[in-house]
Motif scaffolding. Structure first.
Motif, PDB file in Angstrom:
ATOM      1  N   LEU A  60       1.778  10.615   0.009  1.00  0.00           N
ATOM      2  CA  LEU A  60       2.826   9.634  -0.287  1.00  0.00           C
ATOM      3  C   LEU A  60       4.103  10.084   0.401  1.00  0.00           C
ATOM      4  O   LEU A  60       4.557  11.218   0.185  1.00  0.00           O
ATOM      5  CB  LEU A  60       3.026   9.497  -1.787  1.00  0.00           C
ATOM      6  CG  LEU A  60       3.995   8.403  -2.254  1.00  0.00           C
ATOM      7  CD1 LEU A  60       3.544   7.797  -3.583  1.00  0.00           C
ATOM      8  CD2 LEU A  60       5.416   8.961  -2.408  1.00  0.00           C
ATOM      9  N   VAL A  61       4.642   9.201   1.231  1.00  0.00           N
ATOM     10  CA  VAL A  61       5.876   9.503   1.958  1.00  0.00           C
ATOM     11  C   VAL A  61       6.906   8.425   1.663  1.00  0.00           C
ATOM     12  O   VAL A  61       6.672   7.240   1.931  1.00  0.00           O
ATOM     13  CB  VAL A  61       5.623   9.588   3.481  1.00  0.00           C
ATOM     14  CG1 VAL A  61       6.931   9.873   4.219  1.00  0.00           C
ATOM     15  CG2 VAL A  61       4.595  10.667   3.795  1.00  0.00           C
ATOM     16  N   ASP A  62       8.003   8.834   1.042  1.00  0.00           N
ATOM     17  CA  ASP A  62       9.091   7.905   0.716  1.00  0.00           C
ATOM     18  C   ASP A  62       8.583   6.665  -0.011  1.00  0.00           C
ATOM     19  O   ASP A  62       8.994   5.530   0.272  1.00  0.00           O
ATOM     20  CB  ASP A  62       9.853   7.508   1.983  1.00  0.00           C
ATOM     21  CG  ASP A  62      10.563   8.698   2.614  1.00  0.00           C
ATOM     22  OD1 ASP A  62      10.955   9.610   1.866  1.00  0.00           O
ATOM     23  OD2 ASP A  62      10.710   8.729   3.846  1.00  0.00           O
ATOM     24  N   GLY A  63       7.648   6.894  -0.932  1.00  0.00           N
ATOM     25  CA  GLY A  63       7.150   5.819  -1.777  1.00  0.00           C
ATOM     26  C   GLY A  63       5.941   5.088  -1.253  1.00  0.00           C
ATOM     27  O   GLY A  63       5.368   4.255  -1.961  1.00  0.00           O
ATOM     28  N   GLU A  64       5.522   5.372  -0.020  1.00  0.00           N
ATOM     29  CA  GLU A  64       4.380   4.673   0.582  1.00  0.00           C
ATOM     30  C   GLU A  64       3.193   5.611   0.729  1.00  0.00           C
ATOM     31  O   GLU A  64       3.331   6.724   1.266  1.00  0.00           O
ATOM     32  CB  GLU A  64       4.770   4.127   1.965  1.00  0.00           C
ATOM     33  CG  GLU A  64       3.642   3.372   2.654  1.00  0.00           C
ATOM     34  CD  GLU A  64       4.028   2.893   4.040  1.00  0.00           C
ATOM     35  OE1 GLU A  64       3.127   2.403   4.761  1.00  0.00           O
ATOM     36  OE2 GLU A  64       5.217   3.009   4.412  1.00  0.00           O
ATOM     37  N   ALA A 120       1.308  10.474   8.652  1.00  0.00           N
ATOM     38  CA  ALA A 120       2.592  10.977   8.144  1.00  0.00           C
ATOM     39  C   ALA A 120       3.218  11.909   9.176  1.00  0.00           C
ATOM     40  O   ALA A 120       2.520  12.569   9.942  1.00  0.00           O
ATOM     41  CB  ALA A 120       2.380  11.711   6.831  1.00  0.00           C
ATOM     42  N   TYR A 121       4.546  11.970   9.191  1.00  0.00           N
ATOM     43  CA  TYR A 121       5.210  12.860  10.130  1.00  0.00           C
ATOM     44  C   TYR A 121       6.507  13.377   9.509  1.00  0.00           C
ATOM     45  O   TYR A 121       7.039  12.816   8.556  1.00  0.00           O
ATOM     46  CB  TYR A 121       5.517  12.157  11.450  1.00  0.00           C
ATOM     47  CG  TYR A 121       6.686  11.196  11.375  1.00  0.00           C
ATOM     48  CD1 TYR A 121       7.964  11.586  11.768  1.00  0.00           C
ATOM     49  CD2 TYR A 121       6.512   9.899  10.906  1.00  0.00           C
ATOM     50  CE1 TYR A 121       9.034  10.721  11.688  1.00  0.00           C
ATOM     51  CE2 TYR A 121       7.582   9.013  10.821  1.00  0.00           C
ATOM     52  CZ  TYR A 121       8.838   9.433  11.217  1.00  0.00           C
ATOM     53  OH  TYR A 121       9.896   8.576  11.130  1.00  0.00           O
ATOM     54  N   LEU A 175      -0.715   7.688  -6.611  1.00  0.00           N
ATOM     55  CA  LEU A 175      -1.344   8.647  -5.707  1.00  0.00           C
ATOM     56  C   LEU A 175      -2.682   9.124  -6.269  1.00  0.00           C
ATOM     57  O   LEU A 175      -3.678   9.216  -5.537  1.00  0.00           O
ATOM     58  CB  LEU A 175      -0.413   9.828  -5.464  1.00  0.00           C
ATOM     59  CG  LEU A 175      -0.906  10.893  -4.479  1.00  0.00           C
ATOM     60  CD1 LEU A 175      -1.134  10.280  -3.097  1.00  0.00           C
ATOM     61  CD2 LEU A 175       0.098  12.040  -4.388  1.00  0.00           C
ATOM     62  N   LEU A 176      -2.726   9.409  -7.567  1.00  0.00           N
ATOM     63  CA  LEU A 176      -3.979   9.848  -8.185  1.00  0.00           C
ATOM     64  C   LEU A 176      -5.031   8.749  -8.146  1.00  0.00           C
ATOM     65  O   LEU A 176      -6.216   9.013  -7.907  1.00  0.00           O
ATOM     66  CB  LEU A 176      -3.719  10.295  -9.628  1.00  0.00           C
ATOM     67  CG  LEU A 176      -2.959  11.611  -9.795  1.00  0.00           C
ATOM     68  CD1 LEU A 176      -2.654  11.875 -11.263  1.00  0.00           C
ATOM     69  CD2 LEU A 176      -3.753  12.774  -9.201  1.00  0.00           C
ATOM     70  N   GLN A 177      -4.600   7.528  -8.374  1.00  0.00           N
ATOM     71  CA  GLN A 177      -5.543   6.400  -8.321  1.00  0.00           C
ATOM     72  C   GLN A 177      -6.096   6.228  -6.911  1.00  0.00           C
ATOM     73  O   GLN A 177      -7.289   5.973  -6.724  1.00  0.00           O
ATOM     74  CB  GLN A 177      -4.857   5.121  -8.781  1.00  0.00           C
ATOM     75  CG  GLN A 177      -5.793   3.915  -8.839  1.00  0.00           C
ATOM     76  CD  GLN A 177      -5.105   2.677  -9.389  1.00  0.00           C
ATOM     77  OE1 GLN A 177      -3.896   2.656  -9.595  1.00  0.00           O
ATOM     78  NE2 GLN A 177      -5.870   1.625  -9.628  1.00  0.00           N
ATOM     79  N   ALA A 178      -5.232   6.389  -5.918  1.00  0.00           N
ATOM     80  CA  ALA A 178      -5.659   6.205  -4.529  1.00  0.00           C
ATOM     81  C   ALA A 178      -6.604   7.310  -4.073  1.00  0.00           C
ATOM     82  O   ALA A 178      -7.574   7.048  -3.343  1.00  0.00           O
ATOM     83  CB  ALA A 178      -4.439   6.148  -3.612  1.00  0.00           C
ATOM     84  N   LEU A 223      11.165  12.103   0.663  1.00  0.00           N
ATOM     85  CA  LEU A 223      10.203  12.435  -0.390  1.00  0.00           C
ATOM     86  C   LEU A 223       8.792  12.500   0.178  1.00  0.00           C
ATOM     87  O   LEU A 223       8.352  11.593   0.877  1.00  0.00           O
ATOM     88  CB  LEU A 223      10.252  11.370  -1.495  1.00  0.00           C
ATOM     89  CG  LEU A 223       9.119  11.399  -2.535  1.00  0.00           C
ATOM     90  CD1 LEU A 223       9.293  12.585  -3.473  1.00  0.00           C
ATOM     91  CD2 LEU A 223       9.084  10.093  -3.325  1.00  0.00           C
ATOM     92  N   THR A 224       8.078  13.582  -0.127  1.00  0.00           N
ATOM     93  CA  THR A 224       6.667  13.685   0.221  1.00  0.00           C
ATOM     94  C   THR A 224       5.893  14.175  -0.999  1.00  0.00           C
ATOM     95  O   THR A 224       6.381  15.005  -1.759  1.00  0.00           O
ATOM     96  CB  THR A 224       6.419  14.655   1.396  1.00  0.00           C
ATOM     97  OG1 THR A 224       7.014  15.935   1.091  1.00  0.00           O
ATOM     98  CG2 THR A 224       7.033  14.119   2.673  1.00  0.00           C
TER      99      THR A 224
END
Length: 291
Positions: free
Chosen positions: A10-14, A21-22, A82-85, A116-117
């Protein structure tokens, strides 16, 4: 998450595949360690003590004067999404917030957009249980960390070097020693049990805030009618203990049977650590029940 499934972060909410990711080369977390982190244990696909851990994270954000972008409620949703994904049931969720990107230089801009990561790390708790049954050995290492260990910053090089030394020494972890007194290990609090009393380093700026330690102090020890004294002690005092153990979100309650080359209590795991582990597992079972 299966072995062949692409790792998600998850990066900045996505939420996205890790490969997409970078990190911006101008990110201050990348260049200066200008950021904070928190680690949340997950059991049965559910976060344990999520709100206390998020409060810890926000305490570090405030201490570092990082602009607030996300509310605690949003971070809770991010953990659940994130856990669901990922589909992971037994893991840890690592959350990191940096000050964000800015022109290179030590002074930071008053206005910045934090970065955020988040990602989940699988945990083999059966392996931990096997180590717990035998007890683990630890080594001691000079505590050369900065004087604000209560803030979970990304500047963890002393912990990295100490943990690597422990690995090379075939030890489970390293105990930091400051001015002759044991503070904590690289990832957990350190307790000894002596004459019916638990001893540990005072909760101050020289040790990390530890939710498992807090649970021990506020719930588990009182329920067992065990007194805790927060007073610094040296290695010789620890070696004369009836038992010793580490206490943290990653290792839970891990008996320590050897410090450097000397045994603690004959090299056998103590009964209190085992009882505390059982009480902890019961507590976790209520908050994170299996589906």
């Amino acid at each position: 998450m299966s072995e062949n499934q692409e790792k998600l972060v998850l990066v900045d909410g996505e939420i996205m595949p890790e490969a997409e990711a970078y990190i911006d080369v101008a990110d201050r977390g990348h260049n200066f360690g200008d950021g904070v982190f928190e680690l949340v244990p997950v059991y049965n696909g559910r976060c344990f003590a999520l709100l206390p851990h998020m409060n810890n994270l926000f305490d570090s954000v405030i201490a570092m004067k990082i602009p607030g972008v996300y509310m605690i409620e949003e971070l809770v949703e991010f953990h659940e999404s994130l856990l669901q994904a990922t589909g992971l049931k037994e893991c840890e969720v690592y959350t990191q917030i940096t000050r964000g990107s800015a022109p290179y230089g030590l002074p930071y801009p008053e206005q910045s957009i934090p970065h955020l990561t988040m990602f989940a790390v699988p945990v083999d708790r059966q392996l931990l249980a096997a180590k717990r049954a035998k007890g683990v050995n630890v080594i001691t290492e000079k505590d050369e960390r900065w004087a604000r260990c209560d803030v979970n910053t990304l500047n963890r090089l002393p912990e990295v070097l100490a943990k690597q030394k422990a690995v090379i020494s075939n030890a489970f972890d390293a105990l930091f020693v400051r001015d002759g007194k044991i503070t904590e290990s690289t990832e957990a609090s350190f307790f000894i049990y002596k004459d019916g009393i638990l001893w540990t380093h005072p909760e101050n700026n020289f040790i990390h805030k530890n939710i498992t330690r807090r649970l021990l102090k506020e719930r588990l020890a009182p329920d067992m009618d065990v007194q805790i004294i927060e007073r610094a002690f040296d290695k010789d005092f620890a070696l004369k203990a009836d038992e010793a153990f580490l206490c943290g979100p990653r290792c839970e309650f891990m008996p320590v049977t050897k410090i450097d080359r000397s045994f603690v209590a004959g090299g056998k795991p103590g009964e209190l650590a085992q009882k505390l582990q059982a009480a902890y597992e019961a507590f976790v079972g209520k908050e994170c029940p299996a589906e």
